[in-house]
Design a protein around this motif. Structure first.
Motif, mmCIF file in Angstrom:
data_model
loop_
_atom_site.group_PDB
_atom_site.id
_atom_site.type_symbol
_atom_site.label_atom_id
_atom_site.label_comp_id
_atom_site.label_asym_id
_atom_site.label_seq_id
_atom_site.Cartn_x
_atom_site.Cartn_y
_atom_site.Cartn_z
ATOM 1 N N PRO A 169 0.815 -1.234 0.000
ATOM 2 C CA PRO A 169 0.000 0.000 0.000
ATOM 3 C C PRO A 169 0.839 1.270 0.000
ATOM 4 O O PRO A 169 0.441 2.255 -0.629
ATOM 5 C CB PRO A 169 -0.826 -0.105 1.292
ATOM 6 C CG PRO A 169 -0.280 -1.218 2.060
ATOM 7 C CD PRO A 169 0.467 -2.101 1.134
ATOM 8 N N ALA B 121 0.327 3.888 -2.821
ATOM 9 C CA ALA B 121 -0.229 5.155 -2.353
ATOM 10 C C ALA B 121 0.717 6.324 -2.626
ATOM 11 O O ALA B 121 0.262 7.435 -2.914
ATOM 12 C CB ALA B 121 -0.541 5.071 -0.860
ATOM 13 N N HIS C 164 -5.584 -6.514 2.521
ATOM 14 C CA HIS C 164 -5.077 -5.456 3.392
ATOM 15 C C HIS C 164 -4.686 -4.225 2.577
ATOM 16 O O HIS C 164 -4.887 -3.096 3.015
ATOM 17 C CB HIS C 164 -3.884 -5.958 4.207
ATOM 18 C CG HIS C 164 -4.277 -6.657 5.472
ATOM 19 N ND1 HIS C 164 -5.077 -6.059 6.421
ATOM 20 C CD2 HIS C 164 -4.004 -7.896 5.936
ATOM 21 C CE1 HIS C 164 -5.259 -6.912 7.421
ATOM 22 N NE2 HIS C 164 -4.632 -8.036 7.142
ATOM 23 N N THR C 165 -4.112 -4.451 1.397
ATOM 24 C CA THR C 165 -3.738 -3.326 0.542
ATOM 25 C C THR C 165 -4.973 -2.507 0.186
ATOM 26 O O THR C 165 -4.980 -1.281 0.285
ATOM 27 C CB THR C 165 -3.069 -3.845 -0.748
ATOM 28 O OG1 THR C 165 -1.958 -4.633 -0.372
ATOM 29 C CG2 THR C 165 -2.622 -2.698 -1.615
ATOM 30 N N ALA D 77 -6.278 -0.494 3.029
ATOM 31 C CA ALA D 77 -5.374 0.547 3.533
ATOM 32 C C ALA D 77 -5.282 1.738 2.592
ATOM 33 O O ALA D 77 -4.985 2.853 3.026
ATOM 34 C CB ALA D 77 -3.982 -0.045 3.746
ATOM 35 N N LEU D 78 -5.497 1.502 1.296
ATOM 36 C CA LEU D 78 -5.188 2.545 0.308
ATOM 37 C C LEU D 78 -5.871 3.891 0.534
ATOM 38 O O LEU D 78 -5.191 4.917 0.455
ATOM 39 C CB LEU D 78 -5.471 2.031 -1.107
ATOM 40 C CG LEU D 78 -4.295 1.246 -1.711
ATOM 41 C CD1 LEU D 78 -4.649 0.767 -3.103
ATOM 42 C CD2 LEU D 78 -3.033 2.094 -1.749
ATOM 43 N N ALA E 252 -4.030 5.733 3.229
ATOM 44 C CA ALA E 252 -2.634 5.931 2.844
ATOM 45 C C ALA E 252 -2.515 7.058 1.825
ATOM 46 O O ALA E 252 -1.676 7.961 1.956
ATOM 47 C CB ALA E 252 -2.069 4.635 2.276
ATOM 48 N N GLN F 184 0.132 1.243 9.703
ATOM 49 C CA GLN F 184 -0.309 0.096 8.922
ATOM 50 C C GLN F 184 0.235 -1.201 9.515
ATOM 51 O O GLN F 184 -0.464 -2.199 9.584
ATOM 52 C CB GLN F 184 0.132 0.272 7.458
ATOM 53 C CG GLN F 184 -0.161 -0.894 6.547
ATOM 54 C CD GLN F 184 -1.657 -1.063 6.275
ATOM 55 O OE1 GLN F 184 -2.468 -0.264 6.740
ATOM 56 N NE2 GLN F 184 -2.007 -2.083 5.529
#
Lengths: 322, 453
Positions: free
Chosen positions: A116, A120, A192-193, A196-197, A200, A249
């Motif tokens: 991420p 990001a 998770h990516t 999170a993006l 982020a 994160q």
């Protein structure tokens, strides 16, 4: 030649100026905040906040029967130390051992933090310094994704991974073909990516967009491309923001249980999953939890203490310069 | 020269950064493509096949399950991969909706199994499994895995609830006998209370998001023994309301113990402290003698291994030991109805290996293997189980109860009801313990039926 000459020097100059401004502000607020009363209050609060954790630490070294029958403070009257809880926890097997799950956690966390950040950073740079049509609209869309609770995305995402998407008979995405409880780590990294993006991109965008226009313009005049500006100016300057988001994160993924139980299975479970299983189906061995907790916080502590000097600086930078 | 000096560190940094981004990208792609079709079930190259089972048992229980089928799996070239999940009951719904399914699911509640069957993703059992289930299990148990005339799974293990744990030596000291009826139990509590001056009964309802279930189980046991199996069945189906006189009577009977500030909560505090006490913590108080009696299922036995008696030793569980248990006496003398629980296996595909495992799980061979696992805590309602294989006296008596043809077995009412009602039931019990009037608590639980199905 000239272009390459200017970037690092001006970048360094900006960094130095930022640091100087920060330390001036720090000294100023230090003077304003450091009074005897404030110091005592801070110490009292710190002691109170540490008592439960301290109790947990003491508990983890007590005999199981003592844990079951009396409170941790009675330890001082009848000290009876044992490391049996730690050895029992390390020997605990539930498809995998606690040690294996610790490694699994690292295998999940490291890519789930790096991917991420890499994506990001590029997105944040584009949103901040590249002009394109619909930029603001797109940024608002990304920003507003933060309010979507990840729980509502679990079922669609799982279905996407296992069934893929088909629009009008045409398979847009065939799915990962990972049916059964035999999945690899790929799904949880991607999950998770995705979750999170939005945050982020938002945090890094705020930081990157606050970099002085002058350096960017100077670099452009000297003929630097977007790629050169990104790698030679933005990346080095954004280090505090990157570090602070990395800590956030890392802690989030390390402590995550929900996403992990949905997207991993059997041999791939992280340590949080083993922690919930430690006490057994009927809570028979719940006294192992205190020892398990201390084993599980080793990695976050290392990360936090090694990156903490970036933490406060980076968070403030991202949050206040919107 | 100057330019060169300035250039080189930045160039190095650029290469590093580029490398980092590329590496991360590669990892991400590798993650997408590490799917290993060879490892999924039924496609073993050397004849070794893998069957995945997903169930709610974790920790020691999971180890016991793995031990129970290890030898068979080796002999038949089938690797059984078991994944335990404490949040099975909520996560299985997500997994079914997202089509991320194991080969076999282990359902701890018949209500959950029938909900899974209604999604259409559960396959019917093979003829061999069906014959085996019909041979080994009573019609009560067959009913839990049958829907619309078709059989979808097999019962696995079982447990028996409604044991009153006590200290035999203390009973002798106080001159109290094991009660024969529920009324005797209440009068015994009064006798102990007047002798010792302290509350004699303890209970703990705290169990995280499932808080209240021990009370719901207790109520179900009282309903079954006071109102009988047919009322119990119609209550579980929602036809007899919580506000009905028969259920209200059970609440009143239960209240004679759990709402009496003189009788509860031994070793912990007042009536409301029942809610804040973790359900397994009562074991420590029974062991050290501060609580004379508590009601819990057979599994509580394992908790005594980490408690201490008054003398500081680990209590022995047995008829002549420090701690022992008797079945909750029924309201009417002579009734032998027990409330219990169990797990059910159901398959999500019809591959040969999956079906072979299903047939094995329904067999007497597996049930015997399960109960003979060293220090095991599982028992089974399988009729082919040889009770003499069970070394633990309590579990042996529980097996005999299950196998007795005169025993009326019923699943815990909360587990058999729809999930929304189950949750309301637990919450209602907690509210009732906190002092909500009985009629209001009953109405509150009953209201949840409107949201079921």
């Amino acid at each position: 030649m000239i272009a390459t000459d200017i970037d690092p020097r001006s970048a360094r100059r900006v960094e130095r100026a930022t640091r100087r401004a920060e330390s001036a502000a720090f000294n100023d607020s230090k003077k304003r905040l450091s009074s005897k009363g404030a110091t005592i209050a801070a110490i009292v609060i710190a002691v109170f906040w540490t008592i439960p954790t301290f109790g947990l630490l003491v508990t983890s070294f007590r005999q199981p029967a003592d844990i079951n029958t009396s409170g941790w403070w009675t330890f001082f009257a009848h000290p009876d130390l044992t490391i049996q809880n730690y050895t029992n926890t390390l020997n605990f097997t539930d498809t995998i051992t606690v040690g294996q799950s610790f490694v699994n956690s690292l295998v999940i966390v490291i890519p789930a933090t790096l991917i991420p950040i890499a994506v990001a950073l590029l997105a944040a740079y584009a949103f901040a310094w590249v002009d394109f049509r619909g930029k603001n609209l797109l940024f608002i869309a990304v920003f507003s994704l933060q309010v979507v609770p990840l729980q509502v995305a679990l079922v669609p995402l799982l279905s996407l991974f296992s069934n893929g998407i088909t629009i009008g008979g045409w398979a847009v995405f065939p799915g990962l073909n990972l049916n059964g409880l035999d999945g690899s780590f790929g799904r949880i990294w991607l999950a998770h990516t995705m979750f999170a993006l939005p945050l982020a991109i938002f945090l890094l965008h705020n930081f990157i967009s606050a970099l002085p226009v002058d350096i960017m313009e100077a670099a452009r005049i000297d003929g630097a491309s977007h790629g050169q500006i990104f790698f030679r100016i933005v990346l080095p300057l954004a280090r505090p923001a990157i570090a602070s988001f990395a800590i956030l994160q890392f802690l989030w993924v390390w402590n995550d249980l929900l996403v992990a139980t949905i997207f991993t299975s059997g041999g791939n479970f992280p340590i949080t999953k083993l922690l919930t299983d430690l006490s057994g189906t009927y809570g028979t061995t719940w006294y192992l939890l205190s020892a398990g907790t201390f084993l599980a916080i080793i990695a976050p502590l290392i990360v936090f203490f090694s990156l903490q000097r970036f933490f406060v600086r980076g968070l403030l930078a991202g949050a206040t310069k919107g | 020269m100057t330019a060169q000096r300035v250039f080189s560190p930045s160039a190095r940094r650029r290469t590093l950064a580029a490398l980092a981004v590329t590496a991360v990208g590669t990892i991400a792609l590798a993650g997408c493509t590490t799917a290993n079709p060879g490892s999924s079930s039924g496609t073993g190259t050397t004849g070794q096949q893998t069957v995945t089972i997903y169930g709610p048992d974790t920790g020691t229980e999971a180890t016991e399950l793995n031990a129970s089928w290890a030898a068979w799996g080796k002999a038949n070239n089938i690797t059984i991969k078991y994944t335990g999940d404490g949040n099975f009951t909520s996560n299985i719904a997500t997994k079914i909706q997202g089509s991320d399914l194991p080969n076999i699911g282990m359902f701890p509640q018949p209500g959950l199994l029938s909900a899974a069957i209604s999604t259409g993703k559960v396959t019917t059992v093979s003829a061999a499994t069906e014959a085996s289930v019909k041979k080994n299990f009573s019609t009560d148990w067959q009913g839990y895995v049958t829907s619309g005339g078709k059989m979808y799974g097999t019962p696995l293990d079982a447990n028996v609830k409604g044991y009153i744990w006590y200290t035999p030596a203390d009973f002798k000291k106080w001159g109290v006998d094991v009660p024969k009826t529920y009324a005797d139990l209440v009068s015994d509590l009064g006798k102990i209370q007047s002798t010792t001056g302290a509350a004699p009964f303890c209970a703990g309802f705290n169990s995280g998001t499932a808080s209240g279930w021990p009370g719901a189980d207790f109520l179900a046991e009282v309903v079954l023994s006071s109102a009988g199996p047919s009322t119990y069945d119609s209550w579980v189906k929602g036809k007899t309301k919580f506000t009905d006189a028969s259920i209200d009577k059970a609440f009143t009977l239960l209240g004679q113990i759990l709402q009496n500030p003189k009788y509860v909560n031994a070793g912990f505090g007042n009536v409301a402290s029942i809610n804040s006490t973790a359900f397994a913590d009562v074991a420590a108080k029974v062991a050290d003698g501060s609580c004379a009696m508590t009601n819990q299922a057979t599994f509580l036995e394992a908790n005594f291994s980490t408690t201490k008696t008054k003398g500081g030793a680990i209590p022995k569980v047995g008829p002549t030991g420090d701690v022992w248990a008797f079945a909750l006496p029924s309201v009417k003398a002579g009734s032998n109805a027990v409330v219990g629980g169990g797990d059910f296996a159901a398959a999500f595909d019809s591959k040969a290996a999956t079906q072979k495992v299903m047939t094995y799980l329904s067999s007497a061979a597996w049930a015997n293997s399960l109960i003979t696992v060293q220090n095991g805590s599982f028992i089974s309602a399988n009729k082919g189980v040889d009770a003499s294989n069970e070394k633990d006296p309590l579990l042996q008596s529980a097996i005999k109860t299950l196998q007795d043809p005169n025993t009326t077995f019923r699943f815990g009412a909360d587990d058999a009801m729809p999930t929304v009602v189950e949750n309301a039931f637990w919450k209602g019990i907690v509210d009732w313990t906190n002092g909500m009037p009985q009629a209001q608590a009953e109405a509150e639980i009953q209201a949840a039926w409107a949201n079921a199905s």
